[in-house]
Design a protein around this motif. Sequence first.
Motif, short mmCIF file in Angstrom:
data_model
loop_
_atom_site.label_atom_id
_atom_site.label_comp_id
_atom_site.label_asym_id
_atom_site.label_seq_id
_atom_site.Cartn_x
_atom_site.Cartn_y
_atom_site.Cartn_z
N PHE A 128 1.01 -1.19 0.01
CA PHE A 128 -0.01 0.05 0.10
C PHE A 128 0.68 1.25 -0.03
N PHE A 129 2.20 0.96 -0.43
CA PHE A 129 3.22 2.25 -0.08
C PHE A 129 4.03 2.41 -1.36
N LEU A 130 4.43 3.66 -1.90
CA LEU A 130 5.18 3.91 -2.65
C LEU A 130 5.87 5.08 -2.35
N ASP A 131 7.30 4.83 -2.51
CA ASP A 131 8.18 5.89 -1.86
C ASP A 131 8.95 6.46 -3.10
N LEU A 132 9.44 7.62 -2.90
CA LEU A 132 10.40 8.31 -3.59
C LEU A 132 11.58 8.82 -2.52
N MET A 133 12.95 8.74 -3.16
CA MET A 133 13.80 9.02 -2.54
C MET A 133 15.15 9.37 -3.43
N HIS A 134 16.34 10.12 -2.86
CA HIS A 134 17.33 10.46 -3.71
C HIS A 134 17.75 9.55 -4.48
N LYS A 135 18.09 9.65 -5.73
CA LYS A 135 18.55 8.48 -6.57
C LYS A 135 19.40 7.69 -6.12
N ASP A 136 20.47 8.05 -5.19
CA ASP A 136 21.41 7.02 -4.79
C ASP A 136 21.31 6.40 -3.63
N ALA A 137 20.04 6.65 -2.74
CA ALA A 137 19.42 6.26 -1.51
C ALA A 137 18.79 4.93 -1.67
N SER A 138 19.18 3.95 -0.94
CA SER A 138 18.60 2.68 -0.57
C SER A 138 19.00 1.95 0.54
N LYS A 139 18.34 1.03 0.89
CA LYS A 139 18.77 0.16 2.15
C LYS A 139 20.24 -0.39 2.06
N GLY A 140 20.52 -0.78 0.64
CA GLY A 140 21.70 -1.86 0.30
C GLY A 140 22.76 -0.51 0.46
N GLU A 141 22.90 0.56 -0.18
CA GLU A 141 23.75 1.53 -0.09
C GLU A 141 24.18 2.00 1.29
N ALA A 142 23.07 2.44 1.98
CA ALA A 142 23.09 2.91 3.51
C ALA A 142 24.10 1.86 4.46
N LEU A 143 23.42 0.41 4.35
CA LEU A 143 24.13 -0.73 4.81
C LEU A 143 25.56 -0.76 4.51
N LYS A 144 26.03 -0.64 3.19
CA LYS A 144 27.26 -0.84 2.69
C LYS A 144 28.12 0.19 3.51
N ARG A 145 27.72 1.39 3.23
CA ARG A 145 28.44 2.89 3.96
C ARG A 145 28.40 2.62 5.46
N LEU A 146 27.49 2.15 6.27
CA LEU A 146 27.78 2.00 7.45
C LEU A 146 28.58 0.77 7.89
N ALA A 147 28.76 -0.28 7.16
CA ALA A 147 29.73 -1.54 7.39
C ALA A 147 30.86 -0.93 6.97
N ALA A 148 31.21 -0.34 5.92
CA ALA A 148 32.39 0.57 5.77
C ALA A 148 33.05 1.25 6.71
N SER A 149 32.14 2.24 7.36
CA SER A 149 32.47 3.28 8.67
C SER A 149 32.82 2.23 9.67
N ARG A 150 32.27 1.24 9.76
CA ARG A 150 32.58 0.32 11.08
C ARG A 150 33.51 -0.88 10.93
N GLY A 151 34.23 -0.62 9.69
CA GLY A 151 35.37 -1.56 9.40
C GLY A 151 34.87 -3.09 9.12
N ILE A 152 33.69 -3.31 8.62
CA ILE A 152 33.33 -4.65 8.49
C ILE A 152 33.25 -5.00 7.11
N GLU A 153 33.60 -6.18 6.64
CA GLU A 153 33.64 -6.50 5.35
C GLU A 153 32.42 -7.14 5.02
N ARG A 154 32.13 -7.08 3.75
CA ARG A 154 30.69 -7.55 3.13
C ARG A 154 30.40 -8.87 3.53
N GLU A 155 31.22 -9.81 3.62
CA GLU A 155 30.90 -11.18 3.87
C GLU A 155 30.60 -11.42 5.38
N HIS A 156 30.80 -10.34 6.35
CA HIS A 156 30.53 -10.75 7.84
C HIS A 156 29.25 -9.85 8.00
N VAL A 157 28.38 -9.36 6.91
CA VAL A 157 27.25 -8.86 7.18
C VAL A 157 26.00 -9.71 6.86
#
Length: 268
Positions: free
Chosen positions: A182-211
Motif C-alpha cells: 500500500f506504499f510507494l516511496d520516492l527518495m534521492h536517486k542514490d538512496a537505498s537500504k543496500g547503499e546505506a548498509l554498505k556505507r555503515l559497514a565500511a565506517s565500522r570496518g566490517i567486510e561485506r562477507e561478515h554482514v
Amino acid sequence: MNYKLIALDVDGTLLHDNHELSEENKNSIKAAASRGAEFVLCTGRGPVNTIPLMEKMGLGGYVITHNGAVTVDIKTQEVIDQFPMDAEGLQPYVDYCREHGIHFDVNTAFGLYVDKADQMSTKVRGMYDEVFLEPLNLPHWSELSEPVVKFSAFGDLDTMNQLEKEWNTWNSPFYMVRSGDFFLDLMHKDASKGEALKRLAASRGIEREHVLAMGNYFNDITMLTFAGKGIAMDNSPIDVKAAADEVTLSNNENGVHHALEKFVIGVK
C-alpha cells in the motif's frame, strides 16, 4: 561464518503483523548480541518510531531509516549519514496526488508532514497510529528546517499498482520503490537500504562477507544482495525470495529467531 553486522527490516520481518515484537525474536537478538554481533534496524520507518524498538531490545549503535535515506546514532540521535532530496522537484508528485485524491506524506529525518493533518480520514489516521506517528501540517518547502529525505504515497493495492505504473513513465530524478503493498516511496536517486548498509559497514570496518541481512519486501532487495548472507522471510514476494541466499520462516512464525539460531547462535 562469523557475522559481525546484522541488518533487520522491521515491519513484515522483525515484527509480527500486529506490529508486536515476539519474545522469541527479542531473546535470540539478545543472544546474538552477547556473542558480539552488532545489530542495525534497516527500515522504511523514521528514527522516531525505530529507535524505541532498539532501546526495547537493549541495543545501541545505529538505525538505518527512511529506506536507507537517513542513518542515525541511537545514543546521540545525530544524523550521521543522509541523502537529501530536491524538495521542490517533488511538486509534480504532490500535485498529482492532490489531483487524484491520493494520500501522501513528506519526511525529513525526524519530521512527518501531510496535507491538512486535522482532516485525515479515519483509515489514514489509523495507519499512523499503528506505528506511533503524529503527522504535522505540510508547510511551504522553504519553511522546512530539515532536508526532505522521503516522499510516500499511500492507497489500496490497485491504486498503488496503477500509480507505480504511471510514475514509471515519468523521467524522474528520484529512486522509486515499493515499501509495502500500500506504499510507494520516492527518495534521492542514490538512496537505498543496500547503499546505506554498505556505507555503515565500511565506517565500522566490517567486510561485506561478515554482514547478514533479513527482509521481506522489494525495498529490502538491495540490502539482501549487498550482504554476505541475505535472508528473505517466507512471507516475501517471489522476487524478493529469488534475490536472497536463504528463505526463513514468516514474520508471524518468528523467522528472525529461526535464522539467528541457524546462522549465528548455533554456529560454533
